[in-house]
Design a protein around this motif. Structure first.
Motif, mmCIF file in Angstrom:
data_model
loop_
_atom_site.group_PDB
_atom_site.id
_atom_site.type_symbol
_atom_site.label_atom_id
_atom_site.label_comp_id
_atom_site.label_asym_id
_atom_site.label_seq_id
_atom_site.Cartn_x
_atom_site.Cartn_y
_atom_site.Cartn_z
ATOM 1 N N GLN A 217 0.812 -1.216 0.000
ATOM 2 C CA GLN A 217 0.000 0.000 0.000
ATOM 3 C C GLN A 217 0.847 1.269 0.000
ATOM 4 N N VAL A 218 1.962 1.253 0.748
ATOM 5 C CA VAL A 218 2.739 2.489 0.803
ATOM 6 C C VAL A 218 3.490 2.763 -0.491
ATOM 7 N N LYS A 219 3.665 1.730 -1.312
ATOM 8 C CA LYS A 219 4.395 1.904 -2.570
ATOM 9 C C LYS A 219 3.901 3.109 -3.354
ATOM 10 N N GLU A 220 2.617 3.183 -3.531
ATOM 11 C CA GLU A 220 2.025 4.255 -4.327
ATOM 12 C C GLU A 220 1.604 5.437 -3.455
ATOM 13 N N SER A 221 1.572 5.224 -2.127
ATOM 14 C CA SER A 221 0.960 6.239 -1.272
ATOM 15 C C SER A 221 1.863 7.433 -0.987
ATOM 16 N N LYS A 222 1.255 8.559 -0.866
ATOM 17 C CA LYS A 222 1.970 9.789 -0.498
ATOM 18 C C LYS A 222 1.125 10.531 0.532
ATOM 19 N N TYR A 223 1.819 11.282 1.377
ATOM 20 C CA TYR A 223 1.112 12.118 2.343
ATOM 21 C C TYR A 223 1.143 13.536 1.786
ATOM 22 N N ILE A 224 -0.006 14.145 1.663
ATOM 23 C CA ILE A 224 -0.048 15.485 1.070
ATOM 24 C C ILE A 224 -0.574 16.495 2.089
ATOM 25 N N LEU A 233 -13.085 24.354 -0.758
ATOM 26 C CA LEU A 233 -12.522 23.170 -0.104
ATOM 27 C C LEU A 233 -12.933 21.862 -0.801
ATOM 28 N N LYS A 234 -14.195 21.761 -1.167
ATOM 29 C CA LYS A 234 -14.690 20.514 -1.783
ATOM 30 C C LYS A 234 -13.945 20.246 -3.101
ATOM 31 N N ALA A 235 -13.802 21.313 -3.900
ATOM 32 C CA ALA A 235 -13.115 21.155 -5.197
ATOM 33 C C ALA A 235 -11.678 20.678 -4.978
ATOM 34 N N VAL A 236 -11.027 21.225 -3.944
ATOM 35 C CA VAL A 236 -9.637 20.839 -3.666
ATOM 36 C C VAL A 236 -9.574 19.378 -3.217
ATOM 37 N N THR A 237 -10.404 18.986 -2.254
ATOM 38 C CA THR A 237 -10.314 17.600 -1.744
ATOM 39 C C THR A 237 -10.751 16.589 -2.810
ATOM 40 N N ASP A 238 -11.646 16.991 -3.699
ATOM 41 C CA ASP A 238 -12.057 16.081 -4.787
ATOM 42 C C ASP A 238 -10.888 15.764 -5.725
ATOM 43 N N LEU A 239 -9.914 16.671 -5.751
ATOM 44 C CA LEU A 239 -8.779 16.465 -6.660
ATOM 45 C C LEU A 239 -7.726 15.505 -6.092
ATOM 46 N N LEU A 240 -7.825 15.203 -4.774
ATOM 47 C CA LEU A 240 -6.797 14.363 -4.161
ATOM 48 C C LEU A 240 -6.998 12.906 -4.582
ATOM 49 N N PRO A 241 -6.016 12.313 -5.290
ATOM 50 C CA PRO A 241 -6.232 10.974 -5.847
ATOM 51 C C PRO A 241 -6.196 9.875 -4.773
ATOM 52 N N GLY A 242 -7.241 9.066 -4.733
ATOM 53 C CA GLY A 242 -7.290 7.906 -3.838
ATOM 54 C C GLY A 242 -7.251 8.260 -2.371
ATOM 55 N N SER A 243 -7.849 9.404 -1.997
ATOM 56 C CA SER A 243 -7.842 9.746 -0.573
ATOM 57 C C SER A 243 -9.270 9.753 -0.070
ATOM 58 N N GLU A 244 -9.521 8.992 1.025
ATOM 59 C CA GLU A 244 -10.912 8.866 1.470
ATOM 60 C C GLU A 244 -11.332 9.935 2.468
ATOM 61 N N PHE A 245 -10.541 10.082 3.551
ATOM 62 C CA PHE A 245 -10.954 11.003 4.623
ATOM 63 C C PHE A 245 -9.857 12.015 4.931
ATOM 64 N N PRO A 246 -9.754 13.091 4.157
ATOM 65 C CA PRO A 246 -8.726 14.072 4.485
ATOM 66 C C PRO A 246 -9.007 14.729 5.838
ATOM 67 N N THR A 247 -7.939 15.102 6.526
ATOM 68 C CA THR A 247 -8.088 15.813 7.795
ATOM 69 C C THR A 247 -8.103 17.308 7.489
ATOM 70 N N ILE A 248 -9.093 18.033 8.010
ATOM 71 C CA ILE A 248 -9.195 19.479 7.765
ATOM 72 C C ILE A 248 -8.941 20.201 9.097
ATOM 73 N N THR A 267 -0.705 7.552 -7.357
ATOM 74 C CA THR A 267 0.399 8.434 -7.707
ATOM 75 C C THR A 267 -0.092 9.873 -7.841
ATOM 76 N N ILE A 268 0.693 10.789 -7.273
ATOM 77 C CA ILE A 268 0.342 12.206 -7.438
ATOM 78 C C ILE A 268 1.245 12.767 -8.535
ATOM 79 N N PHE A 269 0.663 13.089 -9.646
ATOM 80 C CA PHE A 269 1.443 13.624 -10.763
ATOM 81 C C PHE A 269 1.559 15.139 -10.640
ATOM 82 N N TRP A 270 2.504 15.718 -11.357
ATOM 83 C CA TRP A 270 2.646 17.186 -11.386
ATOM 84 C C TRP A 270 1.330 17.828 -11.801
ATOM 85 N N GLU A 271 0.631 17.152 -12.731
ATOM 86 C CA GLU A 271 -0.639 17.714 -13.228
ATOM 87 C C GLU A 271 -1.641 17.879 -12.087
#
Ligand code: PRT
Ligand code: ZN
Length: 294
Positions: A217-224, A233-248, A267-271
């Protein structure tokens, strides 16, 4: 006497370094044995048996080893040989040792599809998988079983075509062969069996399996971490790839922005970072995740 767990891995080959690295990442420290057939686990009651990859599914199936790491190609071939006498099962694929078992033939052949295999002689080290494939495609062909150097079989006149493992394709090209169809896709996998064992031993197996899954799991995972405008806020969190419960989190003295922390399982790409910035995010920081237990 302390019960010890046996894990079989390939002694010397394409899977060896990856397998040892995986066990390392699972926290296992071991001393290489002098004869190099057994590595003794120092911090856990676990022994690593170093054997030929072809022996691994059998060692797990007959209960000699509790866990094993082998290519799915090898496991499938061995299981095909005697399904009723095979008692191992796959716990998880491991995302290394990727390859494809493919049919291939001389580059001069104008390959028109699988029907062209009818009536031909096909050399392979995987007769079980190949026969199954031919049967599924209603093809009658002669399977020539060879243990090595499959790719020179057509030049030697031993076969018309071949069915062999391919990763980069360089070996086929060097032998003037073209890849045709994928017969079987493979990667390394963790195997175990359903043998009866003591709760202590079962708990140790469960612990290792859980750690392996954590490593995968950590292979692809990143902490952002980032700052986001409250209003978007919703638009920003919707963009986070594969993240279920962001901490606000609030920011002291700032009312229109919040801090967002999230584990992204993709993977978090530059895009992605550029899109986050366009959505109003700032101070974006992406960190690797070293360990994860879920
Ligand atoms: O001694 P032992 O029996 O343990 O080793 P082995 O020689 O049987 O196995 P090894 O180390 O070659 O491969 C172990 C496992 O790695 C295989 O069972 C596959 O699951 C996986 N794997 C991944 C591969 C390849 N890629 C691969 N490319 N196994 C073999 N090859 C060979 C292929 O047979 C062909 O000869 O590499 C050549 C083609 O490679 P490319 O890159 O030129 O296409
Ligand atoms: Zn082998």
């Amino acid at each position: 006497m302390e019960e010890r767990l046996q894990i079989a891995i390939q002694k010397s080959g394409r899977l060896t370094d990856h397998s040892l690295d995986l066990l390392n990442r699972c926290g296992l420290k071991y001393t290489p044995g002098r004869d190099k057939l057994l590595y003794y686990g120092e911090n856990m009651p676990v022994d690593i048996l170093l054997v030929r990859d072809d022996d691994i599914p059998g060692l797990v199936s007959d209960g000699t080893c509790d866990l094993g790491i082998a290519g799915q190609n090898v496991t499938s071939e061995i299981r095909n040989k005697n399904p009723s006498d095979y008692h191992a099962h796959e716990v998880t694929a491991l995302d290394f040792g990727h390859c494809k078992l493919m049919t291939a033939g001389p580059v001069t052949t104008n390959y028109q599809g699988v029907d062209m295999l009818s009536g031909s002689r096909i050399a392979t080290s995987y007769p079980g998988i190949l026969r199954e494939y031919l049967k599924c495609n209603n093809i009658e062909a002669e399977v020539v079983t060879l243990t090595g150097s499959i790719e020179i079989a057509p030049q030697l006149g031993k076969a018309d075509y071949i069915c062999d493992l391919v990763s980069s394709g360089a070996t086929l090209a060097a032998n003037k062969l073209a890849p045709w169809d994928v017969v079987f896709e493979s990667e390394a996998a963790l195997l175990t069996n359903s043998s009866e064992r003591t709760p202590t031993k079962q708990a140790l197996i469960d612990k290792i399996v859980q750690r392996v899954q954590g490593v995968l799991q950590v292979k692809e995972s990143k902490y952002i971490m980032l700052h986001a405008p409250r209003e978007n806020l919703k638009a920003v969190t919707d963009l986070l790839p594969g993240s279920e419960f962001p901490t606000i989190l609030p920011i002291e003295g700032v009312s229109d922005k919040v801090v967002v922390h999230a584990v992204c399982r993709e993977t978090i790409f530059w895009e992605t970072l550029e899109s986050l910035k366009s959505a109003g995010a700032s101070s974006i920081l992406v960190l690797p995740v070293e360990k994860m237990l879920v």
